[in-house]
Design a protein around this motif. Structure first.
Motif, mmCIF file in Angstrom:
data_model
loop_
_atom_site.group_PDB
_atom_site.id
_atom_site.type_symbol
_atom_site.label_atom_id
_atom_site.label_comp_id
_atom_site.label_asym_id
_atom_site.label_seq_id
_atom_site.Cartn_x
_atom_site.Cartn_y
_atom_site.Cartn_z
ATOM 1 N N LEU A 60 73.829 24.623 19.065
ATOM 2 C CA LEU A 60 73.453 25.828 19.816
ATOM 3 C C LEU A 60 71.989 25.774 20.220
ATOM 4 C CD1 LEU A 60 75.300 28.648 17.838
ATOM 5 C CD2 LEU A 60 75.870 27.765 20.091
ATOM 6 N N ARG B 163 71.684 27.312 24.146
ATOM 7 C CA ARG B 163 71.022 28.556 23.735
ATOM 8 C C ARG B 163 71.630 29.758 24.434
ATOM 9 N NH1 ARG B 163 65.270 28.232 21.313
ATOM 10 N NH2 ARG B 163 65.343 26.138 20.485
ATOM 11 N N GLU B 164 72.118 29.536 25.638
ATOM 12 C CA GLU B 164 72.773 30.634 26.347
ATOM 13 C C GLU B 164 74.037 31.046 25.597
ATOM 14 O OE1 GLU B 164 74.578 29.710 30.089
ATOM 15 O OE2 GLU B 164 75.493 31.700 29.990
ATOM 16 N N GLY B 165 74.790 30.045 25.113
ATOM 17 C CA GLY B 165 75.987 30.335 24.324
ATOM 18 C C GLY B 165 75.646 31.076 23.047
ATOM 19 N N ALA B 166 74.515 30.720 22.433
ATOM 20 C CA ALA B 166 74.088 31.388 21.208
ATOM 21 C C ALA B 166 73.769 32.854 21.480
ATOM 22 C CB ALA B 166 72.873 30.675 20.630
ATOM 23 N N SER B 167 73.050 33.106 22.588
ATOM 24 C CA SER B 167 72.716 34.495 22.949
ATOM 25 C C SER B 167 73.983 35.282 23.233
ATOM 26 C CB SER B 167 71.830 34.528 24.187
ATOM 27 O OG SER B 167 70.636 33.836 23.945
ATOM 28 N N ARG B 168 74.916 34.626 23.945
ATOM 29 C CA ARG B 168 76.143 35.308 24.298
ATOM 30 C C ARG B 168 76.949 35.639 23.033
ATOM 31 N NH1 ARG B 168 79.453 32.686 29.186
ATOM 32 N NH2 ARG B 168 77.392 32.841 30.161
ATOM 33 N N LEU B 169 76.964 34.708 22.087
ATOM 34 C CA LEU B 169 77.686 34.941 20.833
ATOM 35 C C LEU B 169 77.044 36.085 20.055
ATOM 36 C CD1 LEU B 169 79.824 34.263 18.765
ATOM 37 C CD2 LEU B 169 78.429 32.351 17.985
#
Lengths: 201, 201
Positions: free
Chosen positions: B31, B36-42
């Motif tokens: 992540l 990092r975008e996926g982490a924020s989205r999660l």
């Protein structure tokens, strides 16, 4: 399954490596049914990590500060630089207690098939770091896989062209390949035994 | 590995079911390094789900609204009530297209070893739901495992004591046990064949 917030959560969990639809569903159900506190804590940890975790300016590992704790530690030997693939590899070396020098973390390895080239690994930054006038030896602590071998080959070619503090080329070494500690010879694979024979001492 | 935000994230990821130290590290590194975008989205999806996802008042499944879409759908047959263990089981039944009645989701199954009793499954709520004067048949769509069998036994005992709309006891049925569609008899396990023989029609 029509819940939009639940569907969004499952979709977001699927972006984690190794998590498919079924695992993502199971994770979402578990968090919402049994561990909402854990879900909140994970949400906060993710947001905080995304906001605060950057790369160390010197060794490229993850760090909250511009310089990571290891790079900022004046007691580490500045003459040795150990190149590892991931922070997990660095942690394994630290736990072994056998190394007191400094590190450079590639954050990956050369993998043309996945489109990971020398630029993605910050090889230029490694060259600058190795040529700081203090480093005498670069230890390539890379995996003994096809990709790790290629990475080691490319890096050692480039690193040997750099001059050390006394004007001679940098010494470039790699971890020894051999029989693991605690293992009986009978059960060790043949390639490992062959390498251990060649490198006998 | 000294980064506190990174360590916190790894610790938080370990609370996901089926995730150990190594997987949590791998997820965190992935992540932070690649998504990092996926982490924020999660992070956002987790926070939103914790805040908005509640249980449907009638069937106990996860829902953003007091009444879930299935329970609020007037076209569903109110005379049939299907009892399932999880929202995933409900989704599987829906996808089969063979059921047009309503649901009750237990959100688990009886498991004395894990400390899950009738109170945790909301059996009282199921009794009230089944005795609403409209339900004529309760279909127990539970797993054919030891725990699923015990749950089905306990529930059917309790449900048979409830009166249906015409004053007669509720009809309580269970899914048929038999040979799966598309399978060759030679490769079906013996217990399944024995059940299919007994329930032949």
């Amino acid at each position: 399954m029509a819940t939009s917030h639940l569907a969004t959560l499952i979709e977001a969990l699927r972006r984690l490596p190794g998590v498919g639809v079924k695992s993502a569903q199971r994770m979402a159900f578990h968090l919402l049914q049994h561990d909402r506190e854990g879900a909140s804590r994970l949400a906060q940890a993710l947001a905080a990590a995304v906001e605060h975790v950057r790369h160390c300016e010197r060794c490229h590992t993850f760090s909250d500060t511009p310089l990571c704790d290891t790079c900022a530690d004046p007691s580490r030997d500045a003459r040795q630089l150990c190149v590892v693939e991931t922070p997990a590899d660095q942690a394994a070396l630290e736990r072994s207690g056998g190394y007191k020098g400094q590190y450079f973390v590639l954050m990956g390895r050369l993998s043309p098939l996945d489109g990971i080239g020398t630029r993605d690994l910050g090889v230029q930054a490694l060259m600058r770091r190795a040529g700081d006038g203090q480093v005498q030896e670069v230890i390539l602590a890379l995996s003994f896989t096809a990709e790790g071998d290629v990475t080691a080959h490319v890096l050692s070619q480039a690193l040997r062209a750099i001059q050390g503090p006394d004007g001679t080329p940098l010494q470039v070494t790699r971890l020894a390949r051999g029989v693991p500690a605690g293992s009986e010879l009978e059960y060790v694979d043949l390639s490992t035994i062959a390498h251990a024979l060649v490198d006998r001492r």
